[in-house]
Design an enzyme around this catalytic site. Structure first.
Site, PDB file in Angstrom:
ATOM      1  N   HIS A  32     -46.392   4.654 -29.128  1.00  0.00           N
ATOM      2  CA  HIS A  32     -47.497   4.299 -30.001  1.00  0.00           C
ATOM      3  C   HIS A  32     -47.365   5.029 -31.335  1.00  0.00           C
ATOM      4  O   HIS A  32     -46.582   5.970 -31.451  1.00  0.00           O
ATOM      5  CB  HIS A  32     -48.834   4.670 -29.344  1.00  0.00           C
ATOM      6  CG  HIS A  32     -48.979   6.139 -29.154  1.00  0.00           C
ATOM      7  ND1 HIS A  32     -48.446   6.802 -28.061  1.00  0.00           N
ATOM      8  CD2 HIS A  32     -49.566   7.106 -29.923  1.00  0.00           C
ATOM      9  CE1 HIS A  32     -48.695   8.100 -28.163  1.00  0.00           C
ATOM     10  NE2 HIS A  32     -49.372   8.308 -29.295  1.00  0.00           N
ATOM     11  N   HIS A 108     -44.986   7.629 -37.337  1.00  0.00           N
ATOM     12  CA  HIS A 108     -43.761   7.594 -36.551  1.00  0.00           C
ATOM     13  C   HIS A 108     -44.104   7.182 -35.126  1.00  0.00           C
ATOM     14  O   HIS A 108     -45.271   7.145 -34.750  1.00  0.00           O
ATOM     15  CB  HIS A 108     -43.080   8.970 -36.540  1.00  0.00           C
ATOM     16  CG  HIS A 108     -43.907  10.004 -35.834  1.00  0.00           C
ATOM     17  ND1 HIS A 108     -44.986  10.629 -36.425  1.00  0.00           N
ATOM     18  CD2 HIS A 108     -43.837  10.491 -34.559  1.00  0.00           C
ATOM     19  CE1 HIS A 108     -45.534  11.461 -35.558  1.00  0.00           C
ATOM     20  NE2 HIS A 108     -44.858  11.392 -34.420  1.00  0.00           N
TER      21      HIS A 108
END
Length: 155
Positions: A32, A108
């Site tokens: 995620h 990220h």
């Protein structure tokens, strides 16, 4: 237990990354992009605040490249990262007053918590498929298990 707001790439995007970069051992269903980390905030209070927020319009992202923070190896993000930053700002804004981690936002997707030169090298030239970001999830993390306890779509 900890709480966070995140974007989860669709299954085909996660599958492409897992098959394109050898050596990744983390669970793809947990991959995620964290928008806000809320620690031990009460989800019963966080959920209504998210539900009343204007989160903006859908936009596209793609996983591309990678890097590391100490021992953590991550996939980078390309596409409409300006809209991702704006979404993050709206999420943080609607959660004012909650204990949000105040580190700079560095979008990220963590793929390994243990440094691996081979994974990092595999990410260097990686450019995954584009996907539409159509919502955010409120997630509870407890003993390594993630539970999505709320989801909000972008109009």
């Amino acid at each position: 237990m900890s709480l966070f707001v995140a974007i989860f790439p669709p299954e085909d995007v996660r599958r492409d990354l897992a098959s394109s970069v050898p050596g990744i051992r983390s669970r793809a269903d947990k991959w995620h992009v964290t928008l806000a980390f809320l620690g031990d905030a009460d989800p019963a209070l966080v959920a209504p605040a998210l539900g009343q927020a204007s989160l903006g319009d859908p936009f596209t992202l793609r996983l591309t490249g990678g890097g590391r923070f100490r021992s953590v190896v991550w996939a980078g993000l390309g596409g409409d990262v300006a809209s991702l930053g704006a979404l993050r700002d709206r999420v943080v804004g609607c959660l004012a007053g909650f204990p949000i981690d105040d580190r700079d936002f560095q979008p990220h997707l963590t793929v390994s918590y243990r440094y691996s030169a081979s994974i990092l090298n595999g990410l260097a030239d990686y450019a995954g498929p584009e996907w539409w970001v159509r919502g955010v999830s409120l997630v509870r993390s407890a003993e390594g298990t993630y539970s999505r306890i709320g989801e909000w779509t972008l109009p």
